[in-house]
Scaffold this active site. Structure first.
Site, PDB file in Angstrom:
ATOM      1  N   GLU A 502       5.621  -8.594   0.958  1.00  0.00           N
ATOM      2  CA  GLU A 502       5.712  -8.774   2.401  1.00  0.00           C
ATOM      3  C   GLU A 502       6.830  -7.876   2.919  1.00  0.00           C
ATOM      4  OE1 GLU A 502       4.471 -12.278   5.361  1.00  0.00           O
ATOM      5  OE2 GLU A 502       4.636 -12.668   3.250  1.00  0.00           O
ATOM      6  N   GLU A 786      13.123 -20.221   2.046  1.00  0.00           N
ATOM      7  CA  GLU A 786      12.129 -20.187   3.127  1.00  0.00           C
ATOM      8  C   GLU A 786      11.710 -21.600   3.521  1.00  0.00           C
ATOM      9  OE1 GLU A 786       8.477 -18.314   1.870  1.00  0.00           O
ATOM     10  OE2 GLU A 786       7.880 -17.883   3.931  1.00  0.00           O
TER      11      GLU A 786
HETATM   12  C1  BGC Z   1       6.764 -14.602   6.737  1.00  0.00           C
HETATM   13  C2  BGC Z   1       7.548 -15.307   7.789  1.00  0.00           C
HETATM   14  C3  BGC Z   1       6.897 -14.967   9.087  1.00  0.00           C
HETATM   15  C4  BGC Z   1       5.546 -15.616   9.014  1.00  0.00           C
HETATM   16  C5  BGC Z   1       4.740 -15.668  10.234  1.00  0.00           C
HETATM   17  C6  BGC Z   1       5.434 -15.263   6.704  1.00  0.00           C
HETATM   18  O1  BGC Z   1       4.624 -14.868   5.687  1.00  0.00           O
HETATM   19  O2  BGC Z   1       7.400 -14.573   5.528  1.00  0.00           O
HETATM   20  O3  BGC Z   1       8.856 -15.432   7.669  1.00  0.00           O
HETATM   21  O4  BGC Z   1       7.604 -15.182  10.222  1.00  0.00           O
HETATM   22  O5  BGC Z   1       4.790 -15.168   7.931  1.00  0.00           O
HETATM   23  O6  BGC Z   1       4.470 -16.954  10.403  1.00  0.00           O
END
Ligand code: BGC
Length: 932
Positions: A502, A786
């Site tokens: 990501e 997270e």
């Molecule tokens: C990310 C988040 C992001 C989100 C959107 C995720 O996969 O890691 O931090 O804001 O997607 O909802």
């Protein structure tokens, strides 16, 4: 304790009266910066802004009444006060930052030397500052004669890095030589066998279709009379390699911006006589793909075969006859811009705390810290042996690395030994980075020693701006974890996470974390760079992207599968971040540059939602992400954490509109300020009629809903108390825990304190059962997770599909720690800390706290100690600033400052009693208040 003592001593030195005898020359401008940077080598801002801070020693009440800036074309001219480019003359002004250069128009390559002196509050001049310098970059397209070159074949079948080299002869060493270099890909530059600069992963991540950053390096000292070589390693990087989510969203793992990495450089030399010459990339450069970097990818890692090394490749005399001529590309339209922010560098080394062997021949190094970058390893062995390094944040129960949460990112480096007798070989990769605490090494002949591996921390080299410590190890550790998480995720862009596939500039995450980030580090240059990426990604209809850069939009459009644009709470970063730059740095220019984009965002929402409730066009609509409803815990309510999405969206709409109205006011457009102010009140009315009951319940009845409505001032005065009460009931319903998500967590902390309920906020920050920050710390976290329940003892890991242990969003609580524990609060009416408040609110069992923040005006310090009935509060206010200081006390009579009644102390003026605090206006200097 030491620092506290030093502050006390400092205060003793500036006893009343003493400063009046000091000579003004002891006050001096220091830390000269241009466009937030120290002595930048290439700016393409045609009107750069200058700043300094004022070193006033321990004197109190210092302010600047005037300044004089001199700018000259040579150091000698400046020294002789021959300001041939600009002399501001004595300018009556208290401004010391964001001061626009007003001299002769600036042309490409020009080097400028500048200094400043100031006049203090009594009109006495300071000495001149030490000189500083900046240089202009290449401002015109026509300045570039270099061509984009690369290997003849694209990076598709053969993904080995490209090596390029060019030999040239110089009659003598030039008096100044600057190389301007960039790549579609990532590059490492060498001259005459030496590495140029210490940048890594240059030119960093931008939307290469739109703009590509170039870097400038002073290489005068690297050149020599006779034969010289400029040589380059060129990797795929974000341009041609993997980018997070590419596979998931557009079913394409790599080659997102292009499949053919390219390099471009222009070495410009000036001789002592003023003659200029240049070496540029063109078809005469030689190239090969037979070098040691067999593959490199940001997400997957690097494979390096030392048997392919080409000794002397970057020095004169190397035989490149078997290489081919470089391929020259035409028609590359990307705009070249000077990199405006601090480069990505190796910023520190981290030494392992242990190495284990969970399975025969499998060695796991523990760095003791979840970090970002790579490992440098020293190995011995036979030629052709491959050592594999796999990087991960956590361990499986059997002690091997846990890699499931990395999804498609391999994070694995391979080193194949050249096998030179028994000599140790050292490897570190070039064109990748990993998020990890553990490195699992296989392929070694013998057990490695602890010192055979070192963690190399890699991030944008921002100056860290603050310190923080309290009597609670848990709270202090939380702050440290936030800091690490920020470091780990500022890699050219503010990323969501640094490990899985990501690593994107997710806008919602930085929207909530920007306030904390800007207390933690000097973010001015970094955000100046990234907010351009944000504007580059905005659609013509006004939608900001979900992440910026947004590499996939065009393809997603073609695939008709939602375009990852325009989400409530995410898009808003385009408005919030410039506003933060204004609040913290007084950066009006960023407001101006982002104002139209911000208005278009508001217009997009308004046009699609005529009744002003944001029901339509919410894109992927993530809502208050990762609130308690997403946790796996049977003992807490399973629903009721998430604020309903239209309610959330409408609140974000109101907030962004409020900020746009404020921006207009700062920019002096009162008509538009009024227009957006009235739109804000209309949204507020629509919100209240649709979602708020007469007894102050907000639709959904969530902690988050109350926190956000309070924070954005969306409730009528007479309903605020009820909303606070409902928020507290919500906390009770979760056994004294939060049920909030990304957007509402830190805002609830701030609103609890604003409502006078810091006791509850302290309870939340002291919790160690989840959901809480303390839970992660008690389970060994060294960065912010997270998810609240990323790992639960006895249950294991949360959903591997989304479980990062290095995500800063809920670390935004550090903003509360700065504002409430240290009490440092900016004042929107006096941006850039011209005036601010110091209002610490002790609680939560803390007996002391101390910290500091290097504001754009200089260092602010705040520390306090509660010792029985005695409360000591030591503060430092930078020169040319004033502060409103709150000291917890029953009455003014009980407060002393540096041993005298506070009412009579120099630099201190009593204003009022407010609740349980005596409030003072305090001039610059260091003070020690004691309330008994
Ligand atoms: C990310 C988040 C992001 C989100 C959107 C995720 O996969 O890691 O931090 O804001 O997607 O909802």
């Amino acid at each position: 304790m030491r620092a506290l003592h030093a502050i006390l001593l400092g205060a003793t030195l500036s006893l009343p009266g003493e400063h009046e005898t000091r000579r003004a020359s002891s006050v001096r401008p220091i830390t000269l910066r241009t466009e937030y940077l120290v002595d930048p080598l290439a700016l393409d801002t045609r009107i750069p802004r200058l700043s300094w801070i004022i070193d006033a020693g321990t004197a109190r009440g210092v302010s600047q009444s005037a300044y004089q800036i001199e700018v000259a074309s040579t150091a000698a001219n400046l020294a002789a006060d021959n300001a041939d480019l600009w002399n501001s003359g004595e300018t009556a002004s208290s401004h010391q930052n964001q001061i626009e250069y007003q001299g002769a128009p600036l042309t490409s390559r020009r080097q400028l030397f500048w200094k400043v002196r100031i006049w203090d509050q009594r009109g006495a001049p300071s000495a001149w500052s030490t000189p500083a310098t900046w240089s202009m970059g290449l401002l015109e397209k026509a300045d570039w004669s270099a061509q984009w070159i690369g290997d003849p074949l694209p990076s598709v079948g053969n993904v080995a890095a490209t090596t390029l080299r060019h030999e040239f002869t110089l009659a003598s060493r030039p008096s100044r030589a600057i190389v301007y270099a960039t790549a579609l890909g990532v590059y490492e530059l060498h001259i005459n066998g030496r590495r140029v600069g210490d940048h890594v992963l240059a030119p960093e991540f931008t939307d290469y279709h739109t703009r590509t950053q170039y870097q400038a390096y002073d290489v005068t000292a690297l050149l020599q009379p006779g034969a010289n070589v400029i040589a380059v390693l060129l990797g795929d990087g974000w341009y041609a390699g993997g980018i997070g989510l590419a596979q998931a969203l557009i079913a394409k793992p790599r080659n997102i911006y292009g499949d053919h990495p390219r390099f471009l450089a222009q070495l410009e030399m000036t001789s002592g006589t003023g003659a200029s010459s240049r070496i540029v990339t063109d078809g005469s450069w030689r190239t090969t793909r037979e070098g040691p970097i067999r593959s490199s990818d940001i997400l997957n890692g690097e494979s390096y075969d030392a048997r392919n090394e080409m000794p002397g490749w970057d020095q004169a005399g190397f035989d490149d006859s078997r290489w081919t001529n470089a391929d020259v590309a035409s028609g590359i339209g990307t705009q070249l811009v000077a990199q405006p922010n601090e480069p990505i560098r190796v910023t520190q080394d981290v030494t392992p705390i242990s190495v284990t062997e969970p399975k025969p021949g499998v060695y796991v190094f523990d760095l003791g810290q979840n970090m970002v970058g790579w490992a440098r390893i020293t190995v011995r062995g036979a030629a052709g042996t491959t050592v594999t390094l796999s990087h991960a944040e956590m361990l499986n129960d059997d002690g091997t690395v846990y890699t499931d949460n990395l999804r498609g990112a391999q994070q694995t480096d391979h080193y194949t030994l050249r096998g030179s007798a028994d000599r140790p070989e050292t490897f570190e990769p070039h064109f990748t980075y990993h998020g990890f605490r553990y490195v699992q090494v296989t392929g070694l002949a013998t057990k490695p020693g602890l010192t055979d591996l070192v963690g190399r921390q890699v991030n944008s080299a921002l100056s860290e701006a603050s310190t923080f410590e309290t009597s609670s190890p848990l709270i202090t550790k939380l702050w440290q974890n936030v800091r690490w998480t920020q470091r780990d995720n500022m890699v050219g862009i503010p990323t969501d996470c640094p490990q899985r596939d990501e690593r994107l500039g997710w806008m919602g995450d930085i929207q909530v974390f920007s306030g904390t980030s800007i207390f933690n580090a000097d973010m001015g240059a970094f955000f100046t760079k990234w907010i351009q990426d944000v504007r580059d990604a905005q659609t013509p209809d006004g939608r900001y992207a979900d992440f910026s850069p947004q590499p996939f939009r065009q393809r997603l459009d073609e695939m008709k599968r939602g375009d990852f644009m325009g989400v409530p709470g995410w898009g808003d970063a385009g408005v919030v971040v410039p506003w933060r730059l204004w609040q913290q740095y007084g950066d009006r220019r960023q407001l101006r540059e982002n104002y139209d984009a911000a208005k278009r965002w508001i217009e997009f929402i308004r046009v699609n939602n005529p009744d002003l409730l944001w029901k339509n066009r919410r894109g992927n609509d993530y809502g208050d992400w990762l609130n308690a409803d997403t946790m796996n815990d049977s003992t807490l309510p399973r629903t009721g954490g998430e604020v309903p999405k239209p309610v959330f969206a409408t609140m974000m709409f109101a907030y962004a509109t409020d900020l746009v109205s404020r921006m207009a006011a700062v920019l002096g457009d009162s008509a538009e300020a009024t227009q957006y102010r009235s739109l804000f009140s209309d949204i507020k009315s629509a919100f209240n009629s649709a979602y708020v009951t007469p007894d102050g319940h907000i639709a959904g009845n969530t902690q988050a809903g109350y926190a956000l409505a309070l924070h954005f001032d969306l409730l009528p005065e007479d309903k605020r108390a009820a909303a606070v009460a409902h928020m507290l009931e919500g906390i009770d319903a979760y056994r004294g825990h939060m049920s909030t998500g990304f957007h509402s967590t830190y805002r609830m902390m701030l609103e609890l304190s604003r409502a006078g309920r810091s006791d509850v906020a302290y309870k939340l920050i002291n919790n160690t059962t989840f959901p809480s920050w303390g839970y992660s710390i008690e389970n060994g976290a060294t960065t912010i997770w997270e998810r609240w329940d990323g790992y639960v003892k006895g249950r294991g890991f949360q959903d591997k599909g989304m479980n990062s242990f290095n995500h800063y969003a809920i670390g935004a609580v550090a903003e509360w720690m700065y504002r409430v524990i240290l009490g440092i609060n900016n004042d929107d009416d006096h941006p850039g800390y011209e005036h601010f408040a110091l209002h610490p609110i002790p609680g939560g069992g803390l007996t002391w706290a101390k910290g500091s923040y290097n504001s754009i005006r200089g260092r602010i310090a705040s520390s306090w100690r509660a010792d029985g009935p005695t409360f000591t509060e030591d503060v430092t206010i930078p020169a040319n600033a004033t502060a409103t200081v709150y000291v917890p006390a029953k009455s003014l009579e009980r407060v002393t400052e540096s041993g005298v009644p506070a009412s009579r102390s120099t630099g201190v003026r009593f204003v009022r009693m407010e609740g349980d605090a005596a409030v003072f206006t305090v001039q610059s200097g260091t003070y020690s208040f004691v309330a008994r």
